[in-house]
Design a protein around this motif. Structure first.
Motif, short mmCIF file in Angstrom:
data_model
loop_
_atom_site.label_atom_id
_atom_site.label_comp_id
_atom_site.label_asym_id
_atom_site.label_seq_id
_atom_site.Cartn_x
_atom_site.Cartn_y
_atom_site.Cartn_z
N LEU A 290 0.83 -1.21 0.00
CA LEU A 290 0.00 0.00 0.00
C LEU A 290 0.86 1.26 0.00
O LEU A 290 0.65 2.17 -0.81
CB LEU A 290 -0.94 -0.01 1.21
CG LEU A 290 -1.82 1.22 1.39
CD1 LEU A 290 -2.77 1.39 0.22
CD2 LEU A 290 -2.60 1.11 2.69
N LEU A 291 1.84 1.32 0.88
CA LEU A 291 2.68 2.51 0.98
C LEU A 291 3.51 2.74 -0.29
O LEU A 291 3.67 3.88 -0.73
CB LEU A 291 3.59 2.41 2.21
CG LEU A 291 2.87 2.46 3.56
CD1 LEU A 291 3.86 2.24 4.69
CD2 LEU A 291 2.12 3.77 3.73
N LEU A 292 4.01 1.67 -0.87
CA LEU A 292 4.77 1.81 -2.11
C LEU A 292 3.88 2.26 -3.26
O LEU A 292 4.27 3.10 -4.08
CB LEU A 292 5.47 0.50 -2.46
CG LEU A 292 6.64 0.10 -1.57
CD1 LEU A 292 7.03 -1.34 -1.82
CD2 LEU A 292 7.82 1.02 -1.80
N ALA A 293 2.67 1.71 -3.33
CA ALA A 293 1.76 2.04 -4.44
C ALA A 293 1.23 3.47 -4.35
O ALA A 293 1.01 4.11 -5.38
CB ALA A 293 0.61 1.05 -4.50
N VAL A 294 1.02 3.99 -3.15
CA VAL A 294 0.49 5.35 -3.03
C VAL A 294 1.59 6.41 -3.11
O VAL A 294 1.29 7.60 -3.18
CB VAL A 294 -0.33 5.57 -1.72
CG1 VAL A 294 -1.50 4.64 -1.66
CG2 VAL A 294 0.54 5.46 -0.50
N SER A 295 2.82 5.99 -3.12
CA SER A 295 3.93 6.95 -3.10
C SER A 295 4.00 7.77 -4.39
O SER A 295 3.55 7.34 -5.45
CB SER A 295 5.26 6.22 -2.88
OG SER A 295 5.59 5.47 -4.03
#
Length: 147
Positions: free
Chosen positions: A128-133
């Motif tokens: 999630l954190l990588l994709a929203v970055s």
């Protein structure tokens, strides 16, 4: 494009694909469980439905993110968010004793929910954190306005 953007998006895509494969394997096991234990159809059916949703968002999301498609990023975000939500819900229900399974006592149920949370939450949160970055957004050609 910087190398960071590619690495961030590739890491999100790989984690999404691995998660999608895991949920696809879970779906296969659910089908086997339905065939072997038809009396447990309610619990297994709910679990299979969750596996279908997660596999059908994470697998295409990962592939499309590798192809730099913005919809792939959305699939990764939706799938990893849904995985976190499903796992948190399962852990809360297990801790409250509101579950179809009975492993011998309330302590076993709570521990099972916490174990699932500990195994699923870190990779789902990382995805999630990588994709929203911002680097992953730029990888897909989405312009990020500086704030």
């Amino acid at each position: 494009m910087t190398r960071t953007e590619g690495r961030t998006a590739l890491a999100a895509a790989v984690l999404a694909l691995l998660g999608g494969l895991l949920y696809l394997a879970g779906l296969v096991l659910d089908v086997v469980a339905l065939a072997r234990f038809p009396d447990d159809a309610g619990r297994v059916g709910v679990h299979a439905a969750v596996d279908v949703v997660l596999a059908s968002t994470l697998l295409p999301g990962g592939v499309l993110l590798l192809r730099r498609q913005p919809i792939g990023r959305i699939g990764c975000i939706a799938g990893s968010s849904a995985a976190l939500l499903a796992t948190l819900t399962s852990a809360i229900l297990a801790a409250a004793g509101l579950t179809f399974a009975d492993f011998g006592g309330p302590g076993d149920l709570a521990m099972g929910g916490l174990t699932a949370l500990a195994l699923v939450a870190p990779p789902a949160l990382a995805t999630l954190l990588l994709a929203v970055s911002a680097p992953a957004a730029r990888w897909c050609g989405i312009e990020i306005c500086p704030t």
